[in-house]
Design a protein around this motif. Sequence first.
Motif, PDB file in Angstrom:
ATOM      1  N   ALA A 205       0.831  -1.206   0.000  1.00  0.00           N
ATOM      2  CA  ALA A 205       0.000   0.000   0.000  1.00  0.00           C
ATOM      3  C   ALA A 205       0.865   1.255   0.000  1.00  0.00           C
ATOM      4  O   ALA A 205       1.620   1.490   0.950  1.00  0.00           O
ATOM      5  CB  ALA A 205      -0.907   0.004   1.226  1.00  0.00           C
ATOM      6  N   PRO A 206       0.767   2.111  -1.031  1.00  0.00           N
ATOM      7  CA  PRO A 206       1.507   3.367  -1.033  1.00  0.00           C
ATOM      8  C   PRO A 206       0.759   4.417  -0.209  1.00  0.00           C
ATOM      9  O   PRO A 206      -0.450   4.619  -0.386  1.00  0.00           O
ATOM     10  CB  PRO A 206       1.550   3.775  -2.507  1.00  0.00           C
ATOM     11  CG  PRO A 206       0.969   2.617  -3.268  1.00  0.00           C
ATOM     12  CD  PRO A 206       0.071   1.896  -2.307  1.00  0.00           C
ATOM     13  N   ILE A 207       1.473   5.067   0.682  1.00  0.00           N
ATOM     14  CA  ILE A 207       0.920   6.149   1.484  1.00  0.00           C
ATOM     15  C   ILE A 207       1.618   7.438   1.046  1.00  0.00           C
ATOM     16  O   ILE A 207       2.818   7.611   1.256  1.00  0.00           O
ATOM     17  CB  ILE A 207       1.154   5.915   2.991  1.00  0.00           C
ATOM     18  CG1 ILE A 207       0.522   4.592   3.424  1.00  0.00           C
ATOM     19  CG2 ILE A 207       0.595   7.075   3.809  1.00  0.00           C
ATOM     20  CD1 ILE A 207       0.920   4.172   4.835  1.00  0.00           C
ATOM     21  N   GLY A 208       0.873   8.323   0.404  1.00  0.00           N
ATOM     22  CA  GLY A 208       1.467   9.566  -0.072  1.00  0.00           C
ATOM     23  C   GLY A 208       1.597  10.587   1.051  1.00  0.00           C
ATOM     24  O   GLY A 208       0.766  10.655   1.956  1.00  0.00           O
ATOM     25  N   VAL A 227      -5.366  23.457  -3.661  1.00  0.00           N
ATOM     26  CA  VAL A 227      -6.394  22.501  -4.083  1.00  0.00           C
ATOM     27  C   VAL A 227      -5.893  21.639  -5.237  1.00  0.00           C
ATOM     28  O   VAL A 227      -6.080  20.416  -5.240  1.00  0.00           O
ATOM     29  CB  VAL A 227      -7.689  23.239  -4.476  1.00  0.00           C
ATOM     30  CG1 VAL A 227      -8.661  22.291  -5.157  1.00  0.00           C
ATOM     31  CG2 VAL A 227      -8.338  23.854  -3.238  1.00  0.00           C
ATOM     32  N   GLU A 228      -5.218  22.239  -6.230  1.00  0.00           N
ATOM     33  CA  GLU A 228      -4.754  21.426  -7.360  1.00  0.00           C
ATOM     34  C   GLU A 228      -3.587  20.534  -6.954  1.00  0.00           C
ATOM     35  O   GLU A 228      -3.455  19.412  -7.450  1.00  0.00           O
ATOM     36  CB  GLU A 228      -4.371  22.310  -8.556  1.00  0.00           C
ATOM     37  CG  GLU A 228      -3.195  23.225  -8.340  1.00  0.00           C
ATOM     38  CD  GLU A 228      -2.884  24.061  -9.579  1.00  0.00           C
ATOM     39  OE1 GLU A 228      -3.363  23.737 -10.677  1.00  0.00           O
ATOM     40  OE2 GLU A 228      -2.153  25.069  -9.430  1.00  0.00           O
ATOM     41  N   ALA A 229      -2.749  20.989  -6.025  1.00  0.00           N
ATOM     42  CA  ALA A 229      -1.637  20.160  -5.561  1.00  0.00           C
ATOM     43  C   ALA A 229      -2.157  18.929  -4.814  1.00  0.00           C
ATOM     44  O   ALA A 229      -1.666  17.809  -5.017  1.00  0.00           O
ATOM     45  CB  ALA A 229      -0.713  20.970  -4.662  1.00  0.00           C
ATOM     46  N   LEU A 230      -3.155  19.128  -3.946  1.00  0.00           N
ATOM     47  CA  LEU A 230      -3.732  18.005  -3.216  1.00  0.00           C
ATOM     48  C   LEU A 230      -4.462  17.063  -4.173  1.00  0.00           C
ATOM     49  O   LEU A 230      -4.356  15.837  -4.061  1.00  0.00           O
ATOM     50  CB  LEU A 230      -4.682  18.512  -2.130  1.00  0.00           C
ATOM     51  CG  LEU A 230      -5.386  17.440  -1.290  1.00  0.00           C
ATOM     52  CD1 LEU A 230      -4.380  16.492  -0.657  1.00  0.00           C
ATOM     53  CD2 LEU A 230      -6.254  18.094  -0.217  1.00  0.00           C
ATOM     54  N   THR A 240      -3.779   6.198   0.463  1.00  0.00           N
ATOM     55  CA  THR A 240      -4.213   7.425   1.138  1.00  0.00           C
ATOM     56  C   THR A 240      -3.142   8.489   0.972  1.00  0.00           C
ATOM     57  O   THR A 240      -1.975   8.169   0.692  1.00  0.00           O
ATOM     58  CB  THR A 240      -4.484   7.170   2.639  1.00  0.00           C
ATOM     59  OG1 THR A 240      -5.113   8.322   3.221  1.00  0.00           O
ATOM     60  CG2 THR A 240      -3.207   6.864   3.397  1.00  0.00           C
ATOM     61  N   THR A 241      -3.534   9.739   1.130  1.00  0.00           N
ATOM     62  CA  THR A 241      -2.605  10.862   1.112  1.00  0.00           C
ATOM     63  C   THR A 241      -2.674  11.537   2.475  1.00  0.00           C
ATOM     64  O   THR A 241      -3.715  12.089   2.849  1.00  0.00           O
ATOM     65  CB  THR A 241      -2.965  11.872   0.010  1.00  0.00           C
ATOM     66  OG1 THR A 241      -2.861  11.240  -1.269  1.00  0.00           O
ATOM     67  CG2 THR A 241      -2.031  13.078   0.051  1.00  0.00           C
ATOM     68  N   VAL A 242      -1.581  11.471   3.229  1.00  0.00           N
ATOM     69  CA  VAL A 242      -1.543  12.075   4.560  1.00  0.00           C
ATOM     70  C   VAL A 242      -1.375  13.586   4.409  1.00  0.00           C
ATOM     71  O   VAL A 242      -0.489  14.056   3.691  1.00  0.00           O
ATOM     72  CB  VAL A 242      -0.386  11.490   5.395  1.00  0.00           C
ATOM     73  CG1 VAL A 242      -0.230  12.251   6.710  1.00  0.00           C
ATOM     74  CG2 VAL A 242      -0.626  10.016   5.658  1.00  0.00           C
ATOM     75  N   THR A 243      -2.232  14.333   5.099  1.00  0.00           N
ATOM     76  CA  THR A 243      -2.192  15.789   5.000  1.00  0.00           C
ATOM     77  C   THR A 243      -1.895  16.405   6.364  1.00  0.00           C
ATOM     78  O   THR A 243      -2.433  15.971   7.377  1.00  0.00           O
ATOM     79  CB  THR A 243      -3.528  16.343   4.466  1.00  0.00           C
ATOM     80  OG1 THR A 243      -4.593  15.930   5.344  1.00  0.00           O
ATOM     81  CG2 THR A 243      -3.812  15.830   3.070  1.00  0.00           C
TER      82      THR A 243
END
Length: 313
Positions: A205-208, A227-230, A240-243
Amino acid sequence: MTRTKSTTGIPQRDFGRTGVKVSAIGLGGYHLGLVKTEREAIRIVHEAIDAGVTFMDNAWEYHDGRGEEIMGKALEGRRERVFLMTKVCTHGRNRRTAMRQLEQSLRRLRTDYLDLWQVHEVVYDNDPELHFAPDGVIEALDEAKRAGKVRFVGFTGHKHPEIHLKMLSYDYPFDSCQLPLNCFDATFRSFEQLVLPELLRRGIAPIGMKSLCGEGTPIRKRVVKAVEALRYAMSLPVATTVTGVDSLRILRQNLKVARSFVPMSDEETQELRSRCRRYAADGRFELYKTSKYFDGPPGREQHGFPRVEELAA
C-alpha cells in the motif's frame, strides 16, 4: 486499486493487499503538535473522524511524544472508527529499543494495538543495512505482529528513491510504504516514477505524503494552488494521502477537496507536471530530499549530525 465513496462522501480505497479500506486522505500527527491549543487539536481530530477520515498518522518522536498524546486523548471513544498508524524511531538502534518505543506509543495513544507500525524516516544511505541487521528493527516488527500488538507493518522516508528501493530489495513482506508524492516530485528524484510502480507491483500500500512539499512553500510562492496540488497527489494510485492540518480551516479545505474528488485526467496531470518542471529542477521546494536540515533529531543524533538547534546557535 478499488475506490469507493463512504456514507460521508470521503472516498475509501484498498490498503494494498490487506483487504482493508482506508480514507483517501489521512490526518498527519506532526501538525497536531503545532496547533495553538490542545483543545483545538482534539477538535480537529474529532471533526476529521466525524467527516469520514479514518487514516491517522503519527510517530513516536513527533514533538517528543506530544503528537501521540494529543491523538490518544482525541481517540477516546473513537478508536474503533479509525485505522491508527504510528512510526518506530530507532534510527539504527536495536530491537529492544524498538519494542520499548512501541509500548510508549501504545500508552500515549491509549490503545492496546496499532493498525500499522512503520519504520520512520529511512533517509540515510546505510539505514536499510542497519534496519535489517541481526537484532534490528525488522525483528521488532515481526515480534510485535506475533504478539498481536500490530496488524500491519511498513516503512517511510523522504530522501532518495534509491534508499526506498534498497529497503524493498530485501524482499521483506511490508504491507505499506510512505513516500513523498507531489507535482514537483514527478520530475525531480522522483518517487512517483521510480518507487510507486514497484510498490504497486508487489501489492504494498503506497501512502502519499508531502503533497504540498511539507511546508507549503510553492503555495505561498503562488506556483501552484493548494487545491490542485492536493488533487494531483490524490489522483495517483495511492491508498491514502496524509495531509498536515494545523487548523480547522485547513481541515475543512481538505475535506471539501476529498468530498468532491474527481481524479485528474492524464492531460491534467501532465500539464501540471510540465508547469512545475522548471521549479522542480533544482529541488528548491523539496529540500527534504537534498538537505539534512529537515531530518528528525533522533535520526540526526544516531548518524552523528548536530541538532538543528545547535546549528542556529
